[in-house]
Design an enzyme around this catalytic site. Structure first.
Site, PDB file in Angstrom:
ATOM      1  N   LYS A  60       0.837  -1.304  -0.108  1.00  0.00           N
ATOM      2  CA  LYS A  60      -0.004  -0.001   0.123  1.00  0.00           C
ATOM      3  C   LYS A  60       0.883   1.344   0.104  1.00  0.00           C
ATOM      4  O   LYS A  60       0.747   2.195  -0.674  1.00  0.00           O
ATOM      5  CB  LYS A  60      -1.068   0.219   1.185  1.00  0.00           C
ATOM      6  CG  LYS A  60      -1.940  -0.891   1.472  1.00  0.00           C
ATOM      7  CD  LYS A  60      -2.804  -0.651   2.558  1.00  0.00           C
ATOM      8  CE  LYS A  60      -2.230  -0.883   3.970  1.00  0.00           C
ATOM      9  NZ  LYS A  60      -1.604  -2.087   4.310  1.00  0.00           N
TER      10      LYS A  60
ATOM     11  N   ARG B 224      -9.447   1.166   8.651  1.00  0.00           N
ATOM     12  CA  ARG B 224      -8.829  -0.408   8.981  1.00  0.00           C
ATOM     13  C   ARG B 224     -10.033  -0.882   9.850  1.00  0.00           C
ATOM     14  O   ARG B 224      -9.896  -2.158  10.108  1.00  0.00           O
ATOM     15  CB  ARG B 224      -7.730  -0.157   9.842  1.00  0.00           C
ATOM     16  CG  ARG B 224      -6.553  -0.608   8.913  1.00  0.00           C
ATOM     17  CD  ARG B 224      -5.361  -0.708   9.842  1.00  0.00           C
ATOM     18  NE  ARG B 224      -4.010  -1.323   9.461  1.00  0.00           N
ATOM     19  CZ  ARG B 224      -3.072  -0.578   9.232  1.00  0.00           C
ATOM     20  NH1 ARG B 224      -2.729   0.444   8.911  1.00  0.00           N
ATOM     21  NH2 ARG B 224      -1.709  -1.373   8.738  1.00  0.00           N
TER      22      ARG B 224
ATOM     23  N   ARG C  84      11.441  -7.050   4.519  1.00  0.00           N
ATOM     24  CA  ARG C  84      11.525  -5.333   4.360  1.00  0.00           C
ATOM     25  C   ARG C  84      12.361  -4.842   5.448  1.00  0.00           C
ATOM     26  O   ARG C  84      12.843  -5.173   6.698  1.00  0.00           O
ATOM     27  CB  ARG C  84      10.060  -5.269   4.714  1.00  0.00           C
ATOM     28  CG  ARG C  84       9.805  -3.768   4.724  1.00  0.00           C
ATOM     29  CD  ARG C  84       8.364  -3.330   4.498  1.00  0.00           C
ATOM     30  NE  ARG C  84       7.480  -3.368   5.540  1.00  0.00           N
ATOM     31  CZ  ARG C  84       6.236  -3.010   5.572  1.00  0.00           C
ATOM     32  NH1 ARG C  84       5.722  -2.483   4.468  1.00  0.00           N
ATOM     33  NH2 ARG C  84       5.467  -3.065   6.568  1.00  0.00           N
TER      34      ARG C  84
ATOM     35  N   ARG D 202      12.021  -3.049  11.035  1.00  0.00           N
ATOM     36  CA  ARG D 202      10.722  -2.494  12.017  1.00  0.00           C
ATOM     37  C   ARG D 202      10.382  -3.552  12.813  1.00  0.00           C
ATOM     38  O   ARG D 202      10.187  -4.810  12.486  1.00  0.00           O
ATOM     39  CB  ARG D 202       9.244  -2.356  10.934  1.00  0.00           C
ATOM     40  CG  ARG D 202       9.282  -0.620  10.902  1.00  0.00           C
ATOM     41  CD  ARG D 202       8.232  -0.711   9.761  1.00  0.00           C
ATOM     42  NE  ARG D 202       6.862  -1.177  10.180  1.00  0.00           N
ATOM     43  CZ  ARG D 202       5.693  -0.887   9.355  1.00  0.00           C
ATOM     44  NH1 ARG D 202       5.819  -0.070   8.121  1.00  0.00           N
ATOM     45  NH2 ARG D 202       4.636  -1.313   9.748  1.00  0.00           N
TER      46      ARG D 202
ATOM     47  N   ARG E 203      -0.571  -9.352  12.819  1.00  0.00           N
ATOM     48  CA  ARG E 203      -1.243  -8.229  12.155  1.00  0.00           C
ATOM     49  C   ARG E 203      -1.861  -8.858  11.160  1.00  0.00           C
ATOM     50  O   ARG E 203      -3.004  -8.247  10.974  1.00  0.00           O
ATOM     51  CB  ARG E 203      -0.019  -7.574  11.556  1.00  0.00           C
ATOM     52  CG  ARG E 203       0.800  -6.715  12.721  1.00  0.00           C
ATOM     53  CD  ARG E 203       1.928  -6.000  12.183  1.00  0.00           C
ATOM     54  NE  ARG E 203       1.919  -4.946  11.335  1.00  0.00           N
ATOM     55  CZ  ARG E 203       2.863  -4.433  10.219  1.00  0.00           C
ATOM     56  NH1 ARG E 203       4.048  -4.915  10.407  1.00  0.00           N
ATOM     57  NH2 ARG E 203       2.356  -3.429   9.327  1.00  0.00           N
TER      58      ARG E 203
END
Ligand code: AMP
Length: 215
Positions: A13, A88, A127, A160, A171
């Site tokens: 996103k 969300r 990531r 992260r 998540r």
């Protein structure tokens, strides 16, 4: 352009939002980025948000909705905006509808980027982000030119905390339970378009351009 981007964590996103914001010259509003910058600056909001983010849970609606409301009333949003990671929950979507009605505007489209869970877990483990300028990389799909060093500002890139596998799984669970119902919500409204997120960023970008059509 007034656009919402939906999708599981790690679906891409943010990357697509940055591209679209640049090409359409509208602000990119990421609630995740707002929380992270508050965490970095040690604000009260940041402290509260961190408790939830570190567990893979959503920050409560009463905190999140107020932030978006404040941001949308800033003058640069008059020409449009790209909302990345908000709404969300159904409650957030309903509140967003009310905010837009008050502003006298409508969403042009809701873009849903679909990526299967296993692919997401694979992607997120690679990531890396730059803690200084916010640039995003991937050890396999978008590596830094020099190992672990940001191409833009030469800071060391990091993973992260909430991209660690155990938190990613939580998540995803949160996404399926609380966010996925928004697909039906926006389908009923008739403005949802879905693209399948591809391995290569440019391929997804092309799909997004095709799916959004003329703007
Ligand atoms: P993101 O960078 O969009 O993946 O967001 C990182 C984390 O921030 C999420 O896992 C949530 O804990 C929190 N967050 C971001 N946007 C929202 C939202 N709209 N509602 C609740 N929590 C959010």
């Amino acid at each position: 352009m007034r656009l919402v981007i939906l999708g599981a964590p790690g679906a891409g996103k943010g990357t697509q939002a940055v591209n679209l914001a640049k090409t359409h010259n509208v602000p990119h509003i990421s609630t995740g980025d707002i929380f992270r910058s508050n965490i970095k600056n040690g604000t009260e909001l940041g402290k509260k948000a961190k408790e939830y983010i570190d567990k893979g849970l959503l920050v409560p609606d009463e905190i999140t909705i107020g932030i978006v409301k404040d941001r949308l009333t800033e003058p640069d949003c008059q020409k449009g905006f790209i909302l990345d990671g908000f709404p969300r929950t159904i409650e957030q979507a309903e509140k967003l509808d009310a905010m837009l009605e008050e502003m006298g505007v409508k969403l042009d489209k809701v873009l849903n980027i679909h990526v299967p869970d296993d692919e997401i877990v694979k992607r997120m483990s690679g990531r890396r982000v730059c803690p200084k300028c916010g640039a995003s990389y991937h050890t396999v799909y978008k590596p830094t030119a020099k190992e672990n060093v940001c191409d833009n500002c030469e800071a060391n890139v990091v993973q992260r905390e909430d991209d660690k596998e155990e938190i990613v799984r939580k998540r995803l669970e949160t996404y399926h339970k609380q966010t996925e119902p928004l697909i039906e919500y926006y389908t009923k409204k008739g403005n949802l378009v879905t693209v399948v997120g591809k391995e290569k960023i440019e391929d997804t970008t092309n799909e997004v351009i095709k799916a959004l059509g003329e703007f």
